[in-house]
Design a protein around this motif. Structure first.
Motif, PDB file in Angstrom:
ATOM      1  N   GLY A  99       0.824  -1.200   0.000  1.00  0.00           N
ATOM      2  CA  GLY A  99       0.000   0.000   0.000  1.00  0.00           C
ATOM      3  C   GLY A  99       0.858   1.249   0.000  1.00  0.00           C
ATOM      4  O   GLY A  99       2.077   1.199  -0.096  1.00  0.00           O
ATOM      5  N   GLY A 100       0.226   2.369   0.097  1.00  0.00           N
ATOM      6  CA  GLY A 100       0.950   3.624   0.157  1.00  0.00           C
ATOM      7  C   GLY A 100       1.221   4.206  -1.217  1.00  0.00           C
ATOM      8  O   GLY A 100       0.996   3.575  -2.244  1.00  0.00           O
ATOM      9  N   THR A 101       1.715   5.407  -1.207  1.00  0.00           N
ATOM     10  CA  THR A 101       1.957   6.136  -2.446  1.00  0.00           C
ATOM     11  C   THR A 101       2.972   5.432  -3.337  1.00  0.00           C
ATOM     12  O   THR A 101       2.772   5.297  -4.536  1.00  0.00           O
ATOM     13  CB  THR A 101       2.452   7.560  -2.126  1.00  0.00           C
ATOM     14  N   LEU A 102       4.068   4.963  -2.741  1.00  0.00           N
ATOM     15  CA  LEU A 102       5.111   4.321  -3.544  1.00  0.00           C
ATOM     16  C   LEU A 102       4.792   2.862  -3.855  1.00  0.00           C
ATOM     17  O   LEU A 102       5.527   2.220  -4.600  1.00  0.00           O
ATOM     18  CB  LEU A 102       6.462   4.422  -2.836  1.00  0.00           C
ATOM     19  N   GLY A 103       3.726   2.342  -3.317  1.00  0.00           N
ATOM     20  CA  GLY A 103       3.344   0.956  -3.560  1.00  0.00           C
ATOM     21  C   GLY A 103       2.960   0.669  -5.002  1.00  0.00           C
ATOM     22  O   GLY A 103       2.990  -0.479  -5.429  1.00  0.00           O
ATOM     23  N   VAL A 104       2.623   1.703  -5.769  1.00  0.00           N
ATOM     24  CA  VAL A 104       2.275   1.493  -7.177  1.00  0.00           C
ATOM     25  C   VAL A 104       3.509   1.225  -8.029  1.00  0.00           C
ATOM     26  O   VAL A 104       3.390   0.750  -9.153  1.00  0.00           O
ATOM     27  CB  VAL A 104       1.481   2.686  -7.766  1.00  0.00           C
ATOM     28  N   LEU A 105       4.685   1.533  -7.493  1.00  0.00           N
ATOM     29  CA  LEU A 105       5.931   1.321  -8.232  1.00  0.00           C
ATOM     30  C   LEU A 105       6.481  -0.071  -7.962  1.00  0.00           C
ATOM     31  O   LEU A 105       6.281  -0.624  -6.888  1.00  0.00           O
ATOM     32  CB  LEU A 105       6.984   2.351  -7.799  1.00  0.00           C
ATOM     33  N   ASP A 106       7.196  -0.610  -8.947  1.00  0.00           N
ATOM     34  CA  ASP A 106       7.864  -1.878  -8.668  1.00  0.00           C
ATOM     35  C   ASP A 106       9.113  -1.565  -7.841  1.00  0.00           C
ATOM     36  O   ASP A 106       9.551  -0.413  -7.758  1.00  0.00           O
ATOM     37  CB  ASP A 106       8.153  -2.674  -9.939  1.00  0.00           C
ATOM     38  N   PRO A 107       9.689  -2.559  -7.168  1.00  0.00           N
ATOM     39  CA  PRO A 107      10.813  -2.302  -6.254  1.00  0.00           C
ATOM     40  C   PRO A 107      12.009  -1.614  -6.909  1.00  0.00           C
ATOM     41  O   PRO A 107      12.659  -0.773  -6.291  1.00  0.00           O
ATOM     42  CB  PRO A 107      11.191  -3.694  -5.751  1.00  0.00           C
ATOM     43  N   HIS A 108      12.306  -1.944  -8.161  1.00  0.00           N
ATOM     44  CA  HIS A 108      13.441  -1.303  -8.839  1.00  0.00           C
ATOM     45  C   HIS A 108      13.175   0.188  -9.050  1.00  0.00           C
ATOM     46  O   HIS A 108      14.067   1.021  -8.885  1.00  0.00           O
ATOM     47  CB  HIS A 108      13.711  -1.983 -10.184  1.00  0.00           C
ATOM     48  N   GLU A 109      11.946   0.513  -9.404  1.00  0.00           N
ATOM     49  CA  GLU A 109      11.583   1.916  -9.581  1.00  0.00           C
ATOM     50  C   GLU A 109      11.663   2.661  -8.249  1.00  0.00           C
ATOM     51  O   GLU A 109      12.160   3.786  -8.191  1.00  0.00           O
ATOM     52  CB  GLU A 109      10.176   2.037 -10.162  1.00  0.00           C
ATOM     53  N   ARG A 110      11.157   2.025  -7.179  1.00  0.00           N
ATOM     54  CA  ARG A 110      11.236   2.653  -5.848  1.00  0.00           C
ATOM     55  C   ARG A 110      12.685   2.911  -5.456  1.00  0.00           C
ATOM     56  O   ARG A 110      13.023   3.973  -4.944  1.00  0.00           O
ATOM     57  CB  ARG A 110      10.575   1.770  -4.783  1.00  0.00           C
ATOM     58  N   LEU A 111      13.543   1.926  -5.692  1.00  0.00           N
ATOM     59  CA  LEU A 111      14.948   2.060  -5.326  1.00  0.00           C
ATOM     60  C   LEU A 111      15.583   3.264  -6.020  1.00  0.00           C
ATOM     61  O   LEU A 111      16.213   4.110  -5.381  1.00  0.00           O
ATOM     62  CB  LEU A 111      15.707   0.781  -5.681  1.00  0.00           C
ATOM     63  N   ILE A 112      15.406   3.363  -7.310  1.00  0.00           N
ATOM     64  CA  ILE A 112      16.021   4.455  -8.062  1.00  0.00           C
ATOM     65  C   ILE A 112      15.389   5.792  -7.702  1.00  0.00           C
ATOM     66  O   ILE A 112      16.084   6.797  -7.527  1.00  0.00           O
ATOM     67  CB  ILE A 112      15.967   4.153  -9.570  1.00  0.00           C
ATOM     68  N   LEU A 113      14.076   5.820  -7.539  1.00  0.00           N
ATOM     69  CA  LEU A 113      13.396   7.057  -7.191  1.00  0.00           C
ATOM     70  C   LEU A 113      13.843   7.550  -5.815  1.00  0.00           C
ATOM     71  O   LEU A 113      14.116   8.741  -5.633  1.00  0.00           O
ATOM     72  CB  LEU A 113      11.879   6.855  -7.218  1.00  0.00           C
ATOM     73  N   VAL A 114      13.941   6.666  -4.849  1.00  0.00           N
ATOM     74  CA  VAL A 114      14.368   7.060  -3.500  1.00  0.00           C
ATOM     75  C   VAL A 114      15.814   7.553  -3.530  1.00  0.00           C
ATOM     76  O   VAL A 114      16.137   8.582  -2.924  1.00  0.00           O
ATOM     77  CB  VAL A 114      14.183   5.900  -2.497  1.00  0.00           C
ATOM     78  N   LEU A 115      16.678   6.838  -4.232  1.00  0.00           N
ATOM     79  CA  LEU A 115      18.074   7.287  -4.323  1.00  0.00           C
ATOM     80  C   LEU A 115      18.176   8.657  -4.976  1.00  0.00           C
ATOM     81  O   LEU A 115      18.875   9.547  -4.489  1.00  0.00           O
ATOM     82  CB  LEU A 115      18.918   6.278  -5.103  1.00  0.00           C
ATOM     83  N   ARG A 116      17.484   8.828  -6.081  1.00  0.00           N
ATOM     84  CA  ARG A 116      17.625  10.071  -6.847  1.00  0.00           C
ATOM     85  C   ARG A 116      16.902  11.248  -6.195  1.00  0.00           C
ATOM     86  O   ARG A 116      17.476  12.305  -6.037  1.00  0.00           O
ATOM     87  CB  ARG A 116      17.080   9.862  -8.269  1.00  0.00           C
ATOM     88  N   LEU A 117      15.637  11.062  -5.826  1.00  0.00           N
ATOM     89  CA  LEU A 117      14.851  12.204  -5.362  1.00  0.00           C
ATOM     90  C   LEU A 117      14.902  12.415  -3.853  1.00  0.00           C
ATOM     91  O   LEU A 117      14.997  13.550  -3.397  1.00  0.00           O
ATOM     92  CB  LEU A 117      13.405  12.068  -5.834  1.00  0.00           C
ATOM     93  N   TYR A 118      14.816  11.363  -3.066  1.00  0.00           N
ATOM     94  CA  TYR A 118      14.831  11.534  -1.615  1.00  0.00           C
ATOM     95  C   TYR A 118      16.250  11.723  -1.100  1.00  0.00           C
ATOM     96  O   TYR A 118      16.516  12.602  -0.290  1.00  0.00           O
ATOM     97  CB  TYR A 118      14.160  10.347  -0.918  1.00  0.00           C
ATOM     98  N   GLU A 119      17.175  10.906  -1.562  1.00  0.00           N
ATOM     99  CA  GLU A 119      18.553  10.964  -1.080  1.00  0.00           C
ATOM    100  C   GLU A 119      19.428  11.919  -1.885  1.00  0.00           C
ATOM    101  O   GLU A 119      20.528  12.247  -1.465  1.00  0.00           O
ATOM    102  CB  GLU A 119      19.175   9.565  -1.092  1.00  0.00           C
ATOM    103  N   GLY A 120      18.993  12.335  -3.053  1.00  0.00           N
ATOM    104  CA  GLY A 120      19.757  13.285  -3.848  1.00  0.00           C
ATOM    105  C   GLY A 120      21.027  12.713  -4.467  1.00  0.00           C
ATOM    106  O   GLY A 120      21.988  13.437  -4.712  1.00  0.00           O
TER     107      GLY A 120
END
Length: 168
Positions: A99-120
């Protein structure tokens, strides 16, 4: 000799405790985003955090001026990447999405998105960390961002559920 070793161990423990006090919250948040768990129920994220901190502590004396947060984040990301590859592999698309907002993404997409946008993390660094070409990192990040901005429509509710909801 024994006193010197004891004082070194005590100093190392104090330095690591100070690092954990400052970085654990942000690392846990990043891990929670990766696993797409709820912030108050995140056992996978807590396990990732514990493994990352243990790995960082094990190599504490070998940091030699490196950023311990960067080292912990790298281990967190690579551990998550290995876990999703070994645990789910190709079958991940058939699993129930969290569930949750990031739950619509597959794990690889979440990983890259978190690294790029959240962690910079820069595209080049993410590319080197994950062993993917920079163009692939950019494409996955763009696709994940587009998915979050324009989520897929929710599946329709079953007819039986609608009938029960209408019953007084």
């Amino acid at each position: 000799m024994r006193d010197r070793h004891a004082s070194h161990s005590a100093r190392r423990a104090r330095e690591f405790e100070a690092f954990v006090a400052g970085a654990a919250g942000r690392l846990l948040h990043a891990a929670t985003l990766l696993t797409a768990e709820a912030p108050d129920a995140n056992p996978r994220a807590r396990r990732l955090l514990a493994l990352s901190l243990a790995h960082t502590y094990a190599g504490w004396d070998r940091l030699h001026g490196e950023d311990p947060y960067d080292r912990a984040r790298q281990y967190l990301a690579t551990r998550f990447a290995r876990e999703i590859w070994h645990r789910y592999g190709v079958l991940d698309r058939m699993r129930r999405r969290p569930g949750g907002t990031l739950g619509v993404l597959d794990p690889h997409e979440r990983l890259i998105l978190v690294l790029r946008l959240y962690e910079g993390v820069a595209e080049e660094q993410a590319s080197a960390l994950l062993g993917l070409p920079v163009d692939r990192i950019r494409t996955i990040c763009d696709r994940a961002t587009a998915t979050l901005l324009h989520p897929p429509p929710a599946p329709p509710r079953p007819v039986a559920a609608k009938a029960k909801a209408a019953t007084p």
